[in-house]
Design an enzyme around this catalytic site. Structure first.
Site, PDB file in Angstrom:
ATOM      1  N   HIS A  14      -3.472  11.355   4.630  1.00 45.90           N
ATOM      2  CA  HIS A  14      -2.182  11.676   4.016  1.00 45.90           C
ATOM      3  C   HIS A  14      -2.096  11.006   2.654  1.00 45.90           C
ATOM      4  N   GLY A  55       0.821  -1.216   0.000  1.00 46.37           N
ATOM      5  CA  GLY A  55       0.000   0.000   0.000  1.00 46.37           C
ATOM      6  C   GLY A  55       0.852   1.261   0.000  1.00 46.37           C
ATOM      7  N   GLN A  56       0.182   2.408  -0.002  1.00 47.13           N
ATOM      8  CA  GLN A  56       0.900   3.695  -0.021  1.00 47.13           C
ATOM      9  C   GLN A  56       1.880   3.825   1.151  1.00 47.13           C
ATOM     10  N   ASP A  57       1.355   3.690   2.369  1.00 50.32           N
ATOM     11  CA  ASP A  57       2.201   3.918   3.545  1.00 50.32           C
ATOM     12  C   ASP A  57       3.231   2.813   3.704  1.00 50.32           C
ATOM     13  N   TYR A  78     -15.794   1.144   8.363  1.00 54.85           N
ATOM     14  CA  TYR A  78     -14.325   1.277   8.432  1.00 54.85           C
ATOM     15  C   TYR A  78     -13.925   1.950   9.754  1.00 54.85           C
ATOM     16  N   GLN A  85      -8.603  -3.000   4.901  1.00 52.27           N
ATOM     17  CA  GLN A  85      -9.508  -2.561   3.835  1.00 52.27           C
ATOM     18  C   GLN A  85      -9.683  -1.087   4.169  1.00 52.27           C
ATOM     19  N   GLU A 115     -10.672   8.994  11.150  1.00 53.15           N
ATOM     20  CA  GLU A 115     -12.054   8.561  10.915  1.00 53.15           C
ATOM     21  C   GLU A 115     -12.713   8.101  12.215  1.00 53.15           C
ATOM     22  N   THR A 171      -6.772   6.025  12.853  1.00 54.01           N
ATOM     23  CA  THR A 171      -7.201   7.036  11.886  1.00 54.01           C
ATOM     24  C   THR A 171      -8.097   8.118  12.487  1.00 54.01           C
ATOM     25  N   ARG A 225      -0.782   7.368  -3.952  1.00 59.91           N
ATOM     26  CA  ARG A 225      -2.087   7.187  -3.325  1.00 59.91           C
ATOM     27  C   ARG A 225      -2.973   6.386  -4.278  1.00 59.91           C
ATOM     28  N   ASP A 234      -1.449 -13.374   5.427  1.00 56.68           N
ATOM     29  CA  ASP A 234      -2.672 -12.572   5.363  1.00 56.68           C
ATOM     30  C   ASP A 234      -3.055 -12.272   6.805  1.00 56.68           C
ATOM     31  N   LYS A 255     -11.728   0.357  12.809  1.00 56.49           N
ATOM     32  CA  LYS A 255     -10.468   0.959  13.267  1.00 56.49           C
ATOM     33  C   LYS A 255     -10.521   1.285  14.756  1.00 56.49           C
TER      34      LYS A 255
HETATM   35  P1  NDP Z   1      -3.694   1.198   1.238  1.00 59.32           P
HETATM   36  O1  NDP Z   1      -5.107   0.871   0.955  1.00 59.32           O
HETATM   37  O2  NDP Z   1      -2.856   1.873   0.204  1.00 59.32           O
HETATM   38  O3  NDP Z   1      -2.934  -0.170   1.625  1.00 59.32           O
HETATM   39  C1  NDP Z   1      -3.560  -1.188   2.357  1.00 59.32           C
HETATM   40  C2  NDP Z   1      -2.637  -2.379   2.435  1.00 59.32           C
HETATM   41  O4  NDP Z   1      -3.288  -3.428   3.164  1.00 59.32           O
HETATM   42  C3  NDP Z   1      -2.275  -2.983   1.059  1.00 59.32           C
HETATM   43  O5  NDP Z   1      -0.914  -3.362   1.082  1.00 59.32           O
HETATM   44  C4  NDP Z   1      -3.151  -4.224   1.009  1.00 59.32           C
HETATM   45  O6  NDP Z   1      -2.639  -5.251   0.188  1.00 59.32           O
HETATM   46  C5  NDP Z   1      -3.081  -4.650   2.470  1.00 59.32           C
HETATM   47  N1  NDP Z   1      -4.100  -5.623   2.825  1.00 59.32           N
HETATM   48  C6  NDP Z   1      -5.433  -5.528   2.663  1.00 59.32           C
HETATM   49  N2  NDP Z   1      -6.038  -6.631   3.121  1.00 59.32           N
HETATM   50  C7  NDP Z   1      -5.058  -7.448   3.600  1.00 59.32           C
HETATM   51  C8  NDP Z   1      -5.044  -8.729   4.210  1.00 59.32           C
HETATM   52  N3  NDP Z   1      -6.165  -9.403   4.437  1.00 59.32           N
HETATM   53  N4  NDP Z   1      -3.866  -9.256   4.585  1.00 59.32           N
HETATM   54  C9  NDP Z   1      -2.702  -8.594   4.366  1.00 59.32           C
HETATM   55  N5  NDP Z   1      -2.645  -7.385   3.768  1.00 59.32           N
HETATM   56  C10 NDP Z   1      -3.814  -6.823   3.399  1.00 59.32           C
HETATM   57  O7  NDP Z   1      -3.657   2.030   2.596  1.00 59.32           O
HETATM   58  P2  NDP Z   1      -2.671   3.217   3.060  1.00 59.32           P
HETATM   59  O8  NDP Z   1      -1.278   2.822   2.756  1.00 59.32           O
HETATM   60  O9  NDP Z   1      -3.209   4.512   2.616  1.00 59.32           O
HETATM   61  O10 NDP Z   1      -2.893   3.175   4.642  1.00 59.32           O
HETATM   62  C11 NDP Z   1      -2.125   2.319   5.473  1.00 59.32           C
HETATM   63  C12 NDP Z   1      -2.896   2.069   6.761  1.00 59.32           C
HETATM   64  O11 NDP Z   1      -3.119   3.292   7.426  1.00 59.32           O
HETATM   65  C13 NDP Z   1      -4.280   1.454   6.571  1.00 59.32           C
HETATM   66  O12 NDP Z   1      -4.513   0.619   7.667  1.00 59.32           O
HETATM   67  C14 NDP Z   1      -5.215   2.639   6.616  1.00 59.32           C
HETATM   68  O13 NDP Z   1      -6.491   2.246   7.022  1.00 59.32           O
HETATM   69  C15 NDP Z   1      -4.503   3.498   7.644  1.00 59.32           C
HETATM   70  N6  NDP Z   1      -4.703   4.932   7.518  1.00 59.32           N
HETATM   71  C16 NDP Z   1      -4.450   5.558   6.333  1.00 59.32           C
HETATM   72  C17 NDP Z   1      -4.563   6.926   6.233  1.00 59.32           C
HETATM   73  C18 NDP Z   1      -4.318   7.630   4.953  1.00 59.32           C
HETATM   74  O14 NDP Z   1      -4.728   8.800   4.839  1.00 59.32           O
HETATM   75  N7  NDP Z   1      -3.652   7.034   3.983  1.00 59.32           N
HETATM   76  C19 NDP Z   1      -4.909   7.737   7.425  1.00 59.32           C
HETATM   77  C20 NDP Z   1      -5.086   6.979   8.630  1.00 59.32           C
HETATM   78  C21 NDP Z   1      -4.975   5.630   8.664  1.00 59.32           C
HETATM   79  P3  NDP Z   1      -3.009  -5.344  -1.389  1.00 59.32           P
HETATM   80  O15 NDP Z   1      -2.011  -4.455  -2.077  1.00 59.32           O
HETATM   81  O16 NDP Z   1      -2.812  -6.784  -1.660  1.00 59.32           O
HETATM   82  O17 NDP Z   1      -4.416  -4.861  -1.549  1.00 59.32           O
HETATM   83  P1  GDR Z   2     -11.373   9.437   3.559  1.00 57.20           P
HETATM   84  O1  GDR Z   2     -10.693   9.734   2.137  1.00 57.20           O
HETATM   85  O2  GDR Z   2     -12.733   8.902   3.433  1.00 57.20           O
HETATM   86  O3  GDR Z   2     -11.200  10.686   4.367  1.00 57.20           O
HETATM   87  O4  GDR Z   2     -10.456   8.265   4.117  1.00 57.20           O
HETATM   88  P2  GDR Z   2     -11.308   9.952   0.699  1.00 57.20           P
HETATM   89  O5  GDR Z   2     -10.233  10.589  -0.100  1.00 57.20           O
HETATM   90  O6  GDR Z   2     -11.938   8.727   0.151  1.00 57.20           O
HETATM   91  O7  GDR Z   2     -12.502  11.011   0.967  1.00 57.20           O
HETATM   92  C1  GDR Z   2     -12.254  12.308   1.481  1.00 57.20           C
HETATM   93  C2  GDR Z   2     -13.509  13.139   1.402  1.00 57.20           C
HETATM   94  O8  GDR Z   2     -13.785  13.442   0.028  1.00 57.20           O
HETATM   95  C3  GDR Z   2     -15.182  13.273  -0.203  1.00 57.20           C
HETATM   96  N1  GDR Z   2     -15.419  12.997  -1.619  1.00 57.20           N
HETATM   97  C4  GDR Z   2     -14.977  11.948  -2.307  1.00 57.20           C
HETATM   98  N2  GDR Z   2     -14.200  10.896  -1.923  1.00 57.20           N
HETATM   99  C5  GDR Z   2     -13.888   9.972  -2.854  1.00 57.20           C
HETATM  100  N3  GDR Z   2     -13.100   8.966  -2.516  1.00 57.20           N
HETATM  101  N4  GDR Z   2     -14.359  10.045  -4.145  1.00 57.20           N
HETATM  102  C6  GDR Z   2     -15.148  11.069  -4.554  1.00 57.20           C
HETATM  103  O9  GDR Z   2     -15.567  11.114  -5.715  1.00 57.20           O
HETATM  104  C7  GDR Z   2     -15.466  12.066  -3.599  1.00 57.20           C
HETATM  105  N5  GDR Z   2     -16.196  13.208  -3.654  1.00 57.20           N
HETATM  106  C8  GDR Z   2     -16.157  13.766  -2.450  1.00 57.20           C
HETATM  107  C9  GDR Z   2     -15.549  12.103   0.710  1.00 57.20           C
HETATM  108  O10 GDR Z   2     -16.966  12.056   0.869  1.00 57.20           O
HETATM  109  C10 GDR Z   2     -14.770  12.466   1.947  1.00 57.20           C
HETATM  110  O11 GDR Z   2     -15.476  13.379   2.724  1.00 57.20           O
HETATM  111  C11 GDR Z   2      -9.039   8.265   3.962  1.00 57.20           C
HETATM  112  C12 GDR Z   2      -8.580   6.800   3.889  1.00 57.20           C
HETATM  113  O12 GDR Z   2      -7.211   6.770   3.563  1.00 57.20           O
HETATM  114  C13 GDR Z   2      -8.792   6.109   5.211  1.00 57.20           C
HETATM  115  O13 GDR Z   2      -8.196   4.805   5.171  1.00 57.20           O
HETATM  116  C14 GDR Z   2      -8.110   6.945   6.313  1.00 57.20           C
HETATM  117  O14 GDR Z   2      -8.300   6.332   7.566  1.00 57.20           O
HETATM  118  C15 GDR Z   2      -8.671   8.361   6.316  1.00 57.20           C
HETATM  119  O15 GDR Z   2      -8.427   8.934   5.042  1.00 57.20           O
HETATM  120  C16 GDR Z   2      -8.008   9.230   7.364  1.00 57.20           C
END
Ligand code: NDP
Ligand code: GDR
Length: 321
Positions: free
Chosen positions: A179, A11-13, A149, A83, A127, A125, A184, A58, A153
């Site tokens: 972030h 994933g991203q992070d 979600y 997820q 959220e 998060t 992303r 997993d 969390k």
């Molecule tokens: P991503 O959706 O980019 O990455 C999620 C990762 O989880 C992927 O590597 C995915 O693998 C893996 N994964 C999903 N299901 C499983 C499973 N059953 N077993 C093992 N691995 C699995 O998320 P981000 O990198 O953006 O975020 C990282 C974490 O931080 C997440 O937990 C997210 O909820 C949390 N978070 C993110 C924020 C953000 O703004 N980005 C803010 C706050 C919290 P695969 O590539 O195979 O799908």
């Molecule tokens: P978020 O991120 O739900 O905050 O969760 P997302 O970018 O999906 O939505 C941010 C805000 O934008 C509004 N929005 C839309 N969102 C998406 N995805 N698509 C659209 O077309 C759209 N139009 C408006 C949403 O309603 C929302 O208010 C992210 C994820 O990375 C989580 O895993 C993480 O925990 C939180 O950030 C912090």
């Protein structure tokens, strides 16, 4: 040399923390779930795929985690797997709970059963604040999640706190606000906007359909935020930290930054699709990262403007091929 296990390394992070830890001299292991096609584009993007060891597993499968902990003996575990798309969590609430809530418990329980001295980071998060109880959210702000979600969390967050209090484990929960980065996922709103703005500029797309563009988020850069994860596990005691920029902007503001940068007026292209509204919205989030600044010496460095421009540039390069 320290060893770190990252769940969610694809994933991203996961990709950014892997890069960060490699630069610190860590031996980096990544748990990777079995897919019909290997998904390591982000590791390739950062040119680190060959530097990390990927192990099949997993987080919904306790035994696969126990196996890797026993064999590879990491010093630190970063639990980033989830997820993570809020919108999908209403379509797949049970899967979201299995992965995002119980998955985290599986990791905690595996550590407890194999070696409770392993340090644990949980990706919590903003959220969890959901329907906010305070205008600016910090570690003591009460929670009110608004999606399956967010609820999942929150379960994982409290389990992290509970394992710390019950078993004296070094378990930290990082409450990170949104972030983003050039890697992303395309379903998240920032990347959807930068990618579409570029495609519109190049004549490959006419319109961009969005949901609630008045929602406000505290957006930072993933590169800054993974440093905070690392710092939490190096702190002298396990604690929870809010990680944010302290500034909030609407989706509308963010669209304006992306389209302006390309010399376009977002109002000519952005259309509202009611189907993209969420059943329960988180209207506004703003974090107060004072504790992180005081105890970890952490501060967000990259502004929303600079990040969106970086994302637009990266999408332009990708779309042009
Ligand atoms: P991503 O959706 O980019 O990455 C999620 C990762 O989880 C992927 O590597 C995915 O693998 C893996 N994964 C999903 N299901 C499983 C499973 N059953 N077993 C093992 N691995 C699995 O998320 P981000 O990198 O953006 O975020 C990282 C974490 O931080 C997440 O937990 C997210 O909820 C949390 N978070 C993110 C924020 C953000 O703004 N980005 C803010 C706050 C919290 P695969 O590539 O195979 O799908
Ligand atoms: P978020 O991120 O739900 O905050 O969760 P997302 O970018 O999906 O939505 C941010 C805000 O934008 C509004 N929005 C839309 N969102 C998406 N995805 N698509 C659209 O077309 C759209 N139009 C408006 C949403 O309603 C929302 O208010 C992210 C994820 O990375 C989580 O895993 C993480 O925990 C939180 O950030 C912090």
């Amino acid at each position: 040399m320290k060893t770190a296990l990252i769940t969610g390394i694809t994933g991203q992070d996961g990709a950014y923390i892997a890069e960060y830890l490699l630069n610190k001299g860590y031996n980096v292991l990544g748990l990777i779930r079995r897919l019909s096609a290997r998904n390591i584009e982000r590791l390739n993007y950062l040119k680190i795929a060959g530097d990390v060891k990927l192990i099949d597993g997993d987080i919904t499968d306790l035994s696969s985690i126990i196996r890797v902990l026993k064999k590879d003996k990491p010093d630190e575990v970063y639990n980033l797997a989830a997820q993570s798309f809020v919108g999908t969590s209403w379509q797949q609430p049970i899967l979201t709970s299995d992965v995002t809530a119980i998955g985290a418990l599986n990791v905690l329980e595996s550590i407890r059963l194999t070696d409770p001295s392993i340090k644990f980071y949980q990706a919590s998060t903003s959220e969890m604040f959901g329907k906010i109880k305070e205008m600016v959210q910090c570690e003591n702000t009460p929670f009110h999640p608004r999606s399956p979600y967010g609820v999942s969390k929150l379960y994982a967050h409290w389990m992290t706190v509970n394992y710390r209090e019950s078993f004296n484990m070094f378990a930290c929960s990082g409450i990170l606000f949104n972030h983003e980065s050039p890697i992303r996922g395309l379903e998240f709103v920032t990347r959807k906007v930068t990618n579409s703005a570029v495609r519109i500029k190049l004549g490959l797309q006419d319109k961009l359909y969005l949901g609630n563009i008045d929602a406000k988020r505290d957006w930072g850069h993933a590169k800054d935020y993974v440093k905070a994860m690392y710092l939490m596990l190096q702190h002298d005691k396990p604690e929870d930290f809010v990680i944010a920029t302290g500034r909030t902007s609407s989706v509308r503001d963010m669209c304006k930054i992306a389209f302006d940068y390309l010399g376009l007026n977002y109002e000519d292209y952005v259309k509202i699709d009611k189907n993209l509204f969420r059943p329960a919205e988180v209207e506004i989030l703003i974090g107060k990262p004072v504790k992180a600044e005081k105890y970890l010496g952490w501060k967000a460095e990259i502004t929303l403007e600079d990040m969106i421009k970086e994302m637009v540039d990266a999408d332009m390069k990708r779309v042009k091929g």
